[in-house]
Every structure is written in C-alpha cells, then in structure tokens.
Design an enzyme around this catalytic site. Structure first.
Site, PDB file in Angstrom:
ATOM      1  CE1 TYR A 188      -4.080   1.477  -0.499  1.00 43.90           C
ATOM      2  CE2 TYR A 188      -3.450   2.873   1.232  1.00 43.90           C
ATOM      3  CZ  TYR A 188      -4.355   2.650   0.284  1.00 43.90           C
ATOM      4  OH  TYR A 188      -5.356   3.318  -0.169  1.00 43.90           O
TER       5      TYR A 188
ATOM      6  NE  ARG B 176      -9.082  12.351  -3.282  1.00 46.29           N
ATOM      7  CZ  ARG B 176      -8.397  11.970  -2.454  1.00 46.29           C
ATOM      8  NH1 ARG B 176      -7.014  12.388  -2.405  1.00 46.29           N
ATOM      9  NH2 ARG B 176      -8.770  10.858  -1.593  1.00 46.29           N
TER      10      ARG B 176
ATOM     11  CE  LYS C 126      -7.534   2.624   1.027  1.00 49.86           C
ATOM     12  NZ  LYS C 126      -7.403   3.228   2.579  1.00 49.86           N
TER      13      LYS C 126
ATOM     14  CD  GLU D 142      -9.751   4.081  -0.443  1.00 48.66           C
ATOM     15  OE1 GLU D 142      -8.896   4.712   0.011  1.00 48.66           O
ATOM     16  OE2 GLU D 142     -10.618   3.371   0.387  1.00 48.66           O
ATOM     17  CG  ASP D 143      -8.049   7.267  -3.667  1.00 48.55           C
ATOM     18  OD1 ASP D 143      -8.204   7.774  -2.488  1.00 48.55           O
ATOM     19  OD2 ASP D 143      -6.994   6.507  -3.989  1.00 48.55           O
TER      20      ASP D 143
ATOM     21  CG  ASP E 292     -10.404   4.536   4.133  1.00 51.76           C
ATOM     22  OD1 ASP E 292     -10.580   4.285   5.101  1.00 51.76           O
ATOM     23  OD2 ASP E 292      -9.391   4.223   3.640  1.00 51.76           O
ATOM     24  CG  ASP E 293     -10.423   8.736  -0.082  1.00 50.06           C
ATOM     25  OD1 ASP E 293      -9.309   8.378   0.144  1.00 50.06           O
ATOM     26  OD2 ASP E 293     -11.120   8.431  -0.833  1.00 50.06           O
TER      27      ASP E 293
ATOM     28  CG  ASN F  20      -0.587   9.095   2.204  1.00 49.58           C
ATOM     29  OD1 ASN F  20       0.269   8.804   2.915  1.00 49.58           O
ATOM     30  ND2 ASN F  20      -1.832   8.796   2.855  1.00 49.58           N
TER      31      ASN F  20
END
Length: 638
Positions: free
Chosen positions: A186, A239, A257, A329-330, A352-353, A494
C-alpha cells in the site's frame, strides 16, 4: 454442469449438499468414493477413467449452500469453516483440483509445501521437485528474495505475483511481516504502481466496469467467480492519493485495500471484490500513453456518470444483498460527498477518504491529549486542505467535541478553521465556495498565506490534507512551536513526496517539541540525543476492523457513532511505553488484535443503535471477531 461443494462429501450429520445446474455434464478424474456419490446422481465412467455426470435436474434447480459455522464469515464454499484447522479438506473448485491445475490455482496451491501423501493423491508426482518444505520456510525464502530488490516497485510486483499464484503464502507473508511489507503493498509504493499500472500490467485483478458495460453491469458482476461477496472497494480513479486523475490505472488502490481487509481485518479473500469504474480520464499523459489500459476519452460527467454509478449500486444490491460493505475510494471531491449522501440511506456505504481518515486522525488526537492535556474542546484546529479528508476530519472532531462537551455541533465547529487554495475559509467567501466547505466559513478577515493564518488563529493543532508537499515550511512550524509548548503537527498527505513536511523537519524546526504523525511512513528521528518515533495516521488502523465489525454484526447502515467508537478503541491501544517514545499510534505488529477490538466496539455500537441484523448478539464480541478471522496457514488435503 453439476458443481458439488467440498462439504457435500464431509459425511457429517446435518451437512447439506450444494447442487448448481449449469451445463449437462462435467468430466474429471475422481476417487472410487466420489464415483459412488456421482453414480447416485446418475453418472457413468467414460473409457478414460473420468467420471461423466448426467443430470436429470431441471433448470429450476437452486443452490443449497451450507451455512458458515463461523460468525461473520462467508458461506462455506470450500468446506473450510465446517472443519477445524487440523482437519483435512478437499481442494474443490469446479472439480477436485489436481495435477497441473492445482499448482495453477492460487486458492489451493502450496508449492513445495505439498506433502508426499498429497502429491500422490492429487497427481503432483514429477510436477514438483522432490523436497518438501514448511510454509514458514517459504515465508523466510520470500522475505530473503524481497529484500534483494532495491526498487520498491519491484517488491510490489513480486508481492502481486505471489498473490496470484499462492494466496495463502501471500497473506502469511504480509501478516507475519506487516510493518515491513505494508508500505510495499500500500502507500507509498501503491501510488507509483498506479502511475505505471499500464506498463506493469500482466494479469487482471478485480472487475473493470466501463461506460461500455452500461446497461449490462448486473451481468458483469455475475462474471466474477466468487458469489458470496461481503466487501467491495470501488474507485473511479479520479483522485488517486495525492497523484490526481489516474483513470483505470487506479485499480491498484482497491486491490491494495482489500489485501489489507484480509491481512489486517481477517476478511476471507473470496469475500472481497475490487472494482474500478472507468468513465475515462482527463489526464492527457495517460490518454497519449500507448500502454494505458483504460478508455481513451475525457471523463464522463453529469447525468451519464450518475446513471452508470446508479446502475452499479443497484446491481451490487441485487447480486450481493443488503449487507455488502461498499467502500468508496479516491473519488474526487465533487463526487465523493454526493455519492456518500445519496447512497448512505439505501446501502451499507463507507468512504475511507472522508470517514476512515477522520476516524484514524481523531484517534491520534485523543491519544495526543496525554501529552498536551485538556480535552479536545480546549484546543484550536487549523487545516491546510479543505477537501474530502480535511472536511471529513473536521466534522468528526466537531462531533466528538459536541458529544463529550454536551454542546451544539455548530458551536463545536467554531474552534476548527480550514485553509484551501485561496486562503482561510471565512464567511465573506460563503457564496463562492463548495457546499461541504460552508460549515467552516467563520467570521474573520481574509488571509491568503498559511503562516499568517497560523499567527492569527493561534492553533494548537495543525493538520495537513492538501496533497501538496513541503507546504509546512520552516516559518510555519517555528510559528507553531512559538505558540505552543507541544505543537501537534499532522502531515497527512500521501504518498511521501506529497507530505506537507517530513518527520525530521517537524522535530528539528520545533526543537524536538512537536507531537508529529504523517500519512506515509517516516523513519525514527534522532534529535539532540533523543529518538523520536513518528506516528503514521494510516487508515489501515481503522477500515479493516471497522469493516469486520459491520460484517460480523450484519449491519445495514453506517452511523457516525460507529466511527467515534472505532477512534476511541484505537486510542485505547496506546501503552505507557508508546507514550515514552512520543507515539500517538500503536505499532502495526499487533494490528490483528487491534482490528478485533475495533470490530467488537463497532459491532457493539451497531447493536446499540438497532442497525445490526445478526441475532442474537454474541456475548463476547471480541472473541467472536478473532474467531471469524481468516487464517492463511496451509490446510491438509485429502
């Protein structure tokens, strides 16, 4: 074809038979015992010794699956849950896997760990060298090999190759060496892997659903070989970390993930489904890259995008039911908040973000109170970055303050300030900013520069979620240190290259007084004879245990109180020895126990809120969580 599950041949009282009619016949090598079972179904043996099954069942035949004996586990497809770990199982797929096919099956392959008896029983003689080694020796050998690679991306590729050839060894390796390998599978390495995904792509992982599949997504989901899905991680690649629009190549994120869902949270690999929604990309470099694997068009937006996502969410519910966890996610800001709001009342969704990041950061802040004293309501927070992560963290902090201090949420928000690309978010900007920023537009004169905002707001906590590296300059950190005896500085963006400052910079510029944590890992720092161990506010502390808690309780909706419960459970894991090193997060080496405790707290909150459906509630939730976790140890085969 008649598919028979392993548990059909366990010969145990109460064991159900699993029959699924697909084609009229299947050809496979089998034992005399299995032949007798097949014969009872109307089978015959062909001249080559294979069993030919003829079925008179009509097309209305339905699957009758044995229920898992493990609370929270998926249905027992392979017969593993019905047997204890020391009992042999049958490596059953469409048929009993044997020979060359068995060695190419990642679910059952053991490589050189196949015993001599197993080699005889499954036609492996001559297909392997004569030596037999243990799984532990295989782990030692793989770690030796991985450490020879100097380039992190090479280690990532080696790990992904292992996952596709020997699933249990992959997870055994990751679980036993989690602190060393987490940055490989990850962040930060997965970011580079996504950037170069088209170049390193060898075999597909997960489901790719593009605009070309519009109107057929239900059928596409049925193409996935596993049917008992409990967790889906889905991205549209717009993203990816702090790297921007990577389109279809964002698949590395859902794959990574879900690897952590299994390794850290114990969710069975067969219950996990990675998905990428490909609606194009606005990244010109990728559109002109001959190795790019996605749609070569600009991103679809508006109604076309919404219709595709709506079809996907509807198809997921039709295929997998009400209790499948869907982790967004993203996604870019403009879609992430809308999707969470739209489907939060109809599906078991989790971003999660927004929510995972918020929960892990809140846990770190609760732990940091040990160093700085007081309660969260006594502190003033300043964020650099007002997107999904920044506003999500801010809202959860405000919610925790509101609940603990018994004050209105609007009042709790007043101590939280955000800076975006245009400066401090203030009330005079309210008409021009996005809706999710408006709760943070307080009365103040406009300020452009971060260092000036620090001087004016005088925060005790500085949090970076900007996705822009080196924005916590020396002036900013020194100002924080001048205002506070122990400034809390969280540089969360990150991958490592996008971090607002490094651990060394934070400790050096604050004369060793900063309480520091980052999104990506940094090595320990020596400053004036003292060693500081920087914390990593990694979402992997939260989402595996959070997801396990939802699954084991049969929860149907996510509630903010569950996120608060997860944060408090994580903060409780800090011991005196960790505080002595300046840590605000526990070591990852104990992550499975931590995940089990988080799962128990999340499940308990779900039962308390009336959102859990798995009844009756287990008396020992933590024990239930631990017992339902997937074990990567090899099983003995008949």
């Amino acid at each position: 074809m008649i598919s028979l599950s392993a548990s059909s041949f366990l010969n145990k009282p109460g064991c159900s038979t699993h029959l699924s009619l697909r084609q009229p016949r299947i050809r496979t090598r089998t034992s005399p015992a299995l032949f007798r079972v097949f014969s009872s179904l109307g089978s015959t043996r062909d001249p080559n010794g294979s069993v030919l099954i003829e079925s008179s069942l009509d097309s209305s035949a339905v699957d009758i699956l044995p229920k898992s004996s493990v609370s929270g586990g998926v249905q027992d497809v392979y017969g593993e849950d019905a047997a204890t770990e020391d009992m042999p199982i049958t490596p059953w797929s469409l048929s009993v896997a044997s020979g060359y096919t068995l060695l190419r099956d990642p679910h059952h392959n053991k490589g050189l760990a196949f015993s001599h008896r197993e080699r005889d029983a499954h036609y492996l003689r001559g297909l392997l060298p004569p030596t037999v080694i243990s799984q532990d020796l295989q782990v030692k050998k793989m770690m030796h090999t991985l450490r020879q690679y100097q380039v992190p991306l090479q280690r990532y590729m080696a790990m992904m190759d292992l996952q596709e050839t020997n699933e249990r060894l992959f997870y055994k390796l990751l679980i036993d060496n989690v602190e060393e390998l987490l940055p490989v599978v990850y962040t930060p390495t997965v970011g580079e892997a996504c950037q170069k995904y088209g170049s390193i792509f060898l075999r597909p992982q997960g489901l790719f659903i593009s605009l070309k599949e519009k109107g057929k997504i239900h059928e596409v989901l049925r193409n996935w070989p596993e049917k008992n899905i409990q967790v889906i991680v889905v991205t549209d690649g717009e993203r990816i970390l702090g790297l921007g629009d990577l389109g279809c190549q964002g698949m590395g994120i859902p794959v990574g993930k879900l690897s952590l869902y299994t390794a850290l949270g114990g969710v069975r690999p067969s219950a996990c489904l990675p998905v990428t929604i490909d609606v194009g990309t606005n990244n010109e470099k990728l559109l002109n890259d001959e190795f790019y694997i996605g749609l070569r068009q600009r991103r679809a937006t508006g109604e076309e995008y919404s219709e595709l996502m709506d079809e996907f969410m509807t198809a997921v519910k039709q295929n997998y039911g009400e209790k499948v966890v869907i982790q967004f996610e993203d996604f870019a800001n403009h879609n992430a908040f809308d999707l969470l709001a739209k489907y939060g009342t109809t599906h078991l969704v989790f971003n999660d973000d927004i929510q995972g990041t918020a929960s892990v950061v809140l846990a770190g802040l609760i732990a940091a109170l040990r160093f700085v004293g007081g309660s969260l309501s006594d502190h003033r927070f300043l964020f650099l970055g007002a997107g999904e992560a920044g506003t999500g963290i801010a809202e959860l902090i405000a919610l925790e303050i509101s609940k603990k201090s018994q004050i209105p949420l609007e009042e709790a928000r007043k101590n939280i300030w955000l800076v975006d690309s245009k400066g401090l978010i203030v009330s005079s900007r309210k008409e021009s900013i996005q809706h999710f920023k408006k709760p943070w537009a307080h009365d103040h004169e406009p300020i452009k520069k971060l260092v000036d905002a620090v001087k004016a707001i005088k925060p005790t906590v500085l949090i970076g979620t900007s996705g822009v590296g080196q924005t916590f300059t020396q002036d900013v950190v020194e100002t924080m240190a001048a205002l506070n005896e122990k400034p809390i500085i969280l540089s969360l963006s990150n991958p490592t290259s996008q971090s607002e400052c490094t651990a060394e910079q934070a400790y050096t510029w604050s004369q060793g007084r900063a309480i520091f944590a980052s999104g990506s890992p940094f090595a320990p720092v020596e400053y004036e004879g003292k060693t500081f161990v920087p914390g990593q506010a990694n979402n992997a502390y939260i989402f595996p245990g959070f997801g396990l808690g939802l699954i084991m309780s049969g929860t149907i909706r996510v509630h903010d109180d569950m996120l608060l419960a997860a944060s408090e459970a994580l903060a409780e894991e800090l011991k005196e020895e960790h505080y002595e090193k300046g840590m605000i997060y526990p070591p990852f080496r104990n992550i499975r126990k931590i995940s089990a405790r988080i799962a128990a707290k999340v499940a308990a909150k779900a039962y308390e809120l009336g959102l859990a459906t798995r009844l009756p509630q287990p008396k020992e939730l933590e024990q239930c969580a631990e017992s339902s976790m997937y074990s990567p140890s090899y099983r003995s085969y008949r």
